[in-house]
Design a protein around this motif. Sequence first.
Motif, PDB file in Angstrom:
ATOM      1  N   ILE A 158       0.665  -1.169  -0.108  1.00 17.83           N
ATOM      2  CA  ILE A 158      -0.134  -0.017   0.123  1.00 17.83           C
ATOM      3  C   ILE A 158       0.881   1.285   0.098  1.00 17.83           C
ATOM      4  O   ILE A 158       0.710   2.335  -0.634  1.00 17.83           O
ATOM      5  CB  ILE A 158      -0.895  -0.091   1.230  1.00 17.83           C
ATOM      6  CG1 ILE A 158      -2.077  -1.114   1.028  1.00 17.83           C
ATOM      7  CG2 ILE A 158      -1.657   1.362   1.489  1.00 17.83           C
ATOM      8  CD1 ILE A 158      -2.907  -1.259   2.351  1.00 17.83           C
ATOM      9  N   ALA A 159       1.786   1.294   0.765  1.00 18.67           N
ATOM     10  CA  ALA A 159       2.972   2.558   0.853  1.00 18.67           C
ATOM     11  C   ALA A 159       3.547   2.533  -0.372  1.00 18.67           C
ATOM     12  O   ALA A 159       3.700   3.835  -1.045  1.00 18.67           O
ATOM     13  CB  ALA A 159       4.044   2.049   2.011  1.00 18.67           C
ATOM     14  N   ILE A 160       4.095   1.477  -1.234  1.00 17.36           N
ATOM     15  CA  ILE A 160       4.685   1.497  -2.414  1.00 17.36           C
ATOM     16  C   ILE A 160       3.563   2.138  -3.618  1.00 17.36           C
ATOM     17  O   ILE A 160       3.918   3.086  -4.378  1.00 17.36           O
ATOM     18  CB  ILE A 160       5.357   0.489  -2.614  1.00 17.36           C
ATOM     19  CG1 ILE A 160       6.443   0.182  -1.722  1.00 17.36           C
ATOM     20  CG2 ILE A 160       5.856   0.433  -4.284  1.00 17.36           C
ATOM     21  CD1 ILE A 160       7.407  -1.259  -2.072  1.00 17.36           C
ATOM     22  N   ALA A 194       8.892  -2.688 -11.006  1.00 23.08           N
ATOM     23  CA  ALA A 194      10.182  -3.118 -10.765  1.00 23.08           C
ATOM     24  C   ALA A 194      10.593  -2.994  -9.410  1.00 23.08           C
ATOM     25  O   ALA A 194      11.522  -3.970  -8.886  1.00 23.08           O
ATOM     26  CB  ALA A 194      10.777  -2.623 -11.725  1.00 23.08           C
ATOM     27  N   PHE A 195      10.749  -1.750  -8.956  1.00 20.95           N
ATOM     28  CA  PHE A 195      11.379  -1.400  -7.696  1.00 20.95           C
ATOM     29  C   PHE A 195      10.609  -2.365  -6.669  1.00 20.95           C
ATOM     30  O   PHE A 195      11.189  -2.953  -5.717  1.00 20.95           O
ATOM     31  CB  PHE A 195      11.133   0.041  -7.164  1.00 20.95           C
ATOM     32  CG  PHE A 195      11.524   0.109  -5.865  1.00 20.95           C
ATOM     33  CD1 PHE A 195      13.018   0.223  -5.577  1.00 20.95           C
ATOM     34  CD2 PHE A 195      10.694   0.592  -4.780  1.00 20.95           C
ATOM     35  CE1 PHE A 195      13.490   0.468  -4.326  1.00 20.95           C
ATOM     36  CE2 PHE A 195      11.202   0.742  -3.409  1.00 20.95           C
ATOM     37  CZ  PHE A 195      12.472   0.872  -3.200  1.00 20.95           C
ATOM     38  N   ARG A 196       9.340  -2.255  -6.520  1.00 23.53           N
ATOM     39  CA  ARG A 196       8.629  -3.256  -5.646  1.00 23.53           C
ATOM     40  C   ARG A 196       8.923  -4.677  -5.618  1.00 23.53           C
ATOM     41  O   ARG A 196       9.315  -5.545  -4.528  1.00 23.53           O
ATOM     42  CB  ARG A 196       7.030  -2.953  -5.736  1.00 23.53           C
ATOM     43  CG  ARG A 196       6.261  -3.503  -4.727  1.00 23.53           C
ATOM     44  CD  ARG A 196       4.756  -3.436  -5.073  1.00 23.53           C
ATOM     45  NE  ARG A 196       4.093  -4.426  -5.619  1.00 23.53           N
ATOM     46  CZ  ARG A 196       2.993  -4.748  -6.143  1.00 23.53           C
ATOM     47  NH1 ARG A 196       2.048  -3.715  -5.659  1.00 23.53           N
ATOM     48  NH2 ARG A 196       2.483  -5.405  -6.957  1.00 23.53           N
ATOM     49  N   SER A 197       8.831  -4.963  -6.792  1.00 23.77           N
ATOM     50  CA  SER A 197       9.544  -6.709  -7.121  1.00 23.77           C
ATOM     51  C   SER A 197      10.937  -7.067  -6.697  1.00 23.77           C
ATOM     52  O   SER A 197      11.178  -7.979  -6.070  1.00 23.77           O
ATOM     53  CB  SER A 197       9.168  -7.023  -8.555  1.00 23.77           C
ATOM     54  OG  SER A 197       7.794  -7.119  -9.011  1.00 23.77           O
ATOM     55  N   SER A 198      11.729  -5.902  -6.995  1.00 27.51           N
ATOM     56  CA  SER A 198      13.270  -6.141  -6.594  1.00 27.51           C
ATOM     57  C   SER A 198      13.182  -6.069  -4.942  1.00 27.51           C
ATOM     58  O   SER A 198      14.062  -7.037  -4.312  1.00 27.51           O
ATOM     59  CB  SER A 198      13.798  -4.947  -6.972  1.00 27.51           C
ATOM     60  OG  SER A 198      13.863  -4.792  -8.602  1.00 27.51           O
ATOM     61  N   LEU A 199      12.566  -5.400  -4.352  1.00 22.25           N
ATOM     62  CA  LEU A 199      12.482  -5.232  -2.901  1.00 22.25           C
ATOM     63  C   LEU A 199      12.104  -6.550  -2.262  1.00 22.25           C
ATOM     64  O   LEU A 199      12.429  -6.820  -1.135  1.00 22.25           O
ATOM     65  CB  LEU A 199      11.768  -4.118  -2.525  1.00 22.25           C
ATOM     66  CG  LEU A 199      12.059  -3.472  -1.133  1.00 22.25           C
ATOM     67  CD1 LEU A 199      13.319  -3.069  -0.934  1.00 22.25           C
ATOM     68  CD2 LEU A 199      10.742  -2.368  -0.489  1.00 22.25           C
ATOM     69  N   THR A 200      10.879  -7.253  -2.885  1.00 18.60           N
ATOM     70  CA  THR A 200      10.311  -8.524  -2.310  1.00 18.60           C
ATOM     71  C   THR A 200      10.772  -9.812  -2.747  1.00 18.60           C
ATOM     72  O   THR A 200      10.059 -10.822  -2.702  1.00 18.60           O
ATOM     73  CB  THR A 200       8.927  -8.173  -2.144  1.00 18.60           C
ATOM     74  OG1 THR A 200       8.362  -8.050  -3.470  1.00 18.60           O
ATOM     75  CG2 THR A 200       8.614  -6.844  -1.406  1.00 18.60           C
ATOM     76  N   SER A 201      11.906  -9.681  -3.883  1.00 22.53           N
ATOM     77  CA  SER A 201      11.883 -10.753  -4.577  1.00 22.53           C
ATOM     78  C   SER A 201      12.217 -12.059  -3.792  1.00 22.53           C
ATOM     79  O   SER A 201      11.745 -13.172  -4.242  1.00 22.53           O
ATOM     80  CB  SER A 201      12.959 -10.595  -5.669  1.00 22.53           C
ATOM     81  OG  SER A 201      14.213 -10.292  -5.101  1.00 22.53           O
TER      82      SER A 201
END
Length: 300
Positions: A158-160, A194-201
């Motif tokens: 939600i924040a992202i 892409a940033f969200r996926s990188s952070l939680t990959s």
Amino acid sequence: MSFKNAFKNLIAHFGVVWAVLLYLIVCSAIIVGLSLPFILPIARAFETVGVFDGISKSFTALMDDGGWNGFWDGLFGVYRNVVAVFNSNGRVVSLARMFVIFVVLLAFRFFFGLYEIPLATVMDGRMSCNAGYSFMGKFISTLGVSVRFSLAKMPIMIAIDSITFGIIYGLASLIGLSVALPFVIILVIIVMRAFRSSLTSGWAPCVAGGMGVVKGFARSVEICFKRFGSIYSTYIIMWLLIVACGLFVTIFTLGVGLMVAFPFSMCILGYVGITVYYNKTGKRYYIDGTVFTPPMENVL
């Protein structure tokens, strides 16, 4: 390398896509049931100003002589009609606000976040010891962990997404209503996703491997920022392909192909995540029955 290996494994074990499709159908039915009290009055208000006819005419123009200019002009007209409804109907605004809060932000994210741990567990079994696990069996056995994982992930997502919306809103205010606006919106979404996926990959793979939900997130963030360039570039390419293929499928199959595109995208994102995790932690893994050893210079 991560994308190539992930794609090979997904194609080799394509059955998981159908399992995720079944999961999506069940979750969609639940979400639709929760959405109807909010959506039906809004849909009736849209119908009175011709929103749905405008969408239909936009796609008709694309397939006929109007081309892309006719398509974007039609969508721009739809946008104006939607704005007019929200500016003139307070009940629609209130219903839309409640729908976003209770269905989109909470229920949708919760239910559609429950698949990640069982999917990661199935993938981990395939990659670590070439074992075949049932998605449904793992869904039931890991449900408690999945609930904790989904609840923990919700505020972060939600924040992202709120930051993403803020960027889009700011750019839309600067650009105004122009033909370039949809492309800017898509670009911002790709960059932020892409940033969200990188952070939680590595989050789901860590939890599937026995690490706690909080520790798993901390480990995923650590891996992300220590190898941010390579991980982020992988997900930029990944999301560009997903968006491009999604637009292609939507236009040229009239949306029917999305029935497969959605679960396929979810699975390939899961496989890319666990492949990145294996590569960056130096774990050997199977690629369609063949053992692969990550280069040691990339290991954290």
